[in-house]
Design an enzyme around this catalytic site. Structure first.
Site: not given
Lengths: 152, 392
Positions: A35, A37, A61, A105
């Site tokens: 995915c 992360d 990230c 995120c």
């Protein structure tokens, strides 16, 4: 203009609470490298249901790492009930904002923490209203932002 | 802080000789090249010379070069123009899965609005297109084949001469997007026997905002930008005179310095790869293993257990510029279609970094980069919940 604000960059370059607690009260993992992360959270909870420590390890990230750092900062010292109320929106607010495309995120951190608390609840036999009907693996597999085909 | 630019495939700095050549076209020869008085005629002379310089770089005639606003416009022009020109002959275009978005998104547009059918050819694990696959895909409705000369992410140098020969054998026009190839490998359009070739100035130490299309003499192509009689009535709009002159100078420098440029880039790229392999574990090279069959300055590497945008950001903190194939850096969260097409394992696809060296890269730059990279990878791996013990 930089991609991220100073608060985000600081949490990314010098993240807080990195690592893994040995014999934690609870452990949660969310996401996968496919995915893009993945986060692991370990927490220690004392007899008053207060989170005394939290540590994370994150593959992801800049905003995923910064969110992990900020979120663990936020929950240390909170009761479990309070920590369950930490939404990705609150994490983003504390970070002073993320680029629109990166908002997801922060969801990573919210879910990983929830999973760690779920694990703690399972082990300690406690129940929390916010965890009613919660399935720690369900969202991980059907997260709408992770709709990357496994094969093309 | 030291600054190291290792993203020459994204764009290049403009060489000083190029800038010097351009300046007078802003201040003195500023006239409209269509005007028939002094400053206009002077500007016109600049265009004529630049057209010859660009033609010389690819073995074309000057009347086969048409300046555009960028490489993307040249790509759009060919695809849409051929689709319209040959609509009575057929409606099928063949391209590949690893083209630049300038091609892929134009094809998708043509599919949606022009009733065009598109075949996206597979590539092998190093990114090569097979002439046999191309031949098998051609039908009696095929009107155009468009295959890039060098891939922008993994540097694969496609066998354009063989592919163009297949198209020609079946009477199908052939276009190549040579934006990454121009000035990085020898190009001779007569030897390659292509009908169209797209170019851009800012990848060869020229300015941004200027590109060109090579169109073989005699091939019909409807106009794309409509208006005045510029570019031999083929591309309207007042010419970007200084940009065109800069492109011309950059093309001349690229032609005269090609051998040196290629040798230097290859040497720096090899040194970078040797150092990375020597100092960092668990890395994977993406793209051709035979470095003679890739862009001379391109190195595409996946770093296991960590994510590309993080690597890019931390390197930027050390003054080092690279790009990444990570989905999280794309702005759209889409995974790189190129890395997916060559079957980079999904577990490491997000840990991919593209380095491209160029004329100003030094050995010291590489030493510094690898020193910082080693620390960055180490830091991020300590942060990562994933290790080699998990089976990958």
């Amino acid at each position: 203009m930089a991609l991220y604000n100073d608060t985000v960059m600081d949490h990314f370059m010098n993240p807080h609470n990195v690592g893994e607690i040995e014999n934690p009260s609870g452990k949660g993992i969310y996401g996968s490298p496919v995915c893009g992360d993945m986060m692991q959270v370990t927490i220690d909870v004392d007899e008053n249901d207060v989170i005394t420590d939290a540590k994370f390890k994150t593959f992801g990230c800049g905003s995923a790492i910064a969110s992990s750092s900020m979120a663990t900062d936020m929950i240390i010292g909170m009761t479990v009930e309070e920590a369950l109320d930490v939404s990705n929106k609150k994490i983003v607010e504390e970070l002073g904002g993320l680029p629109a495309v990166k908002i997801h995120c922060s969801v990573l951190a919210e879910h990983a923490i929830k999973n760690a608390i779920y694990d703690y609840a399972q082990k300690s036999g406690k129940t929390y209203a916010a965890l009613e009907g919660y399935n720690p693996t369900e969202d991980s597999e059907e997260d709408d932002h992770h709709d990357i085909p496994a094969e093309e | 802080m030291r600054e190291v630019y290792l993203d020459y495939s994204a764009t290049t700095p403009v060489k000083q000789e190029v800038v010097s050549e351009m300046i007078p076209y802003y201040t003195e020869a500023f006239g409209n090249p269509s005007s028939l008085y002094g400053p206009g005629l002077k500007a016109k002379e600049g265009l004529t010379q630049a057209r010859q310089q660009v033609a010389d770089l690819i073995g074309a005639k000057e009347n086969e070069i048409f300046f555009t606003s960028c490489g993307t416009e040249a790509d759009n022009w060919v695809l849409e123009g051929v689709a319209d020109q040959l609509r009575d002959k057929g409606n099928h275009i063949i391209t590949t899965k690893i083209e630049h978005h300038a091609i892929i998104h134009t094809c998708m547009y043509l599919q949606k609005y022009h009733g065009i059918e598109v075949t996206y050819l597979d590539v092998d694990e190093e990114g090569f297109v097979s002439p046999e696959d191309l031949e098998a895909a051609i039908t009696d409705k095929t009107i155009l084949v468009s295959i890039m000369m060098i891939n922008n992410e993994i540097g694969t140098l496609e066998p354009i001469k063989e592919l163009a020969a297949v198209a020609k054998k079946h009477g199908v026009l052939f276009h190549t997007d040579a934006v990454q190839a121009l000035g990085n490998v020898p190009i001779d359009v007569k030897d390659l026997d292509v009908d169209f070739l797209s170019m851009s100035a800012h990848k060869i130490y020229g300015p941004k905002g200027i590109g060109a299309l090579y169109k073989r003499k005699g091939i019909m192509l409807p106009n794309f930008v409509h208006g005045g009689a510029q570019e031999n009535r083929k591309r309207a709009g007042t010419e970007n005179t200084a940009g065109i002159v800069g492109f011309g100078k950059a093309a001349e420098l690229a032609r005269t310095g090609l051998a040196e440029h290629m040798a230097h880039s290859r040497q720096m790229r090899q040194y970078l790869w040797d150092q990375i392999q020597d100092k960092i574990e668990d890395v994977r090279l993406n793209g051709p293993a035979d470095f003679d069959r890739r862009h001379p300055g391109n190195l595409n590497v996946s770093f296991r257990y960590i994510e590309g945008e993080s690597i890019m950001l931390m390197l930027d903190g050390g003054g080092i510029c690279v790009s990444t194939g990570s989905a999280c850096s794309s702005g759209s969260l889409d995974i790189s279609h190129v890395l997916a097409a060559i079957n980079v394992p999904m577990t490491i696809i997000n840990g991919t970094v593209r380095f491209t060296v160029g004329d100003f890269t030094t050995k010291e730059d590489i030493d510094y980069t690898v020193e910082v990279l080693q620390k960055v990878v180490d830091t991020l791996r300590k942060l990562s919940p994933i290790t080699g013990k998990e089976g990958w």
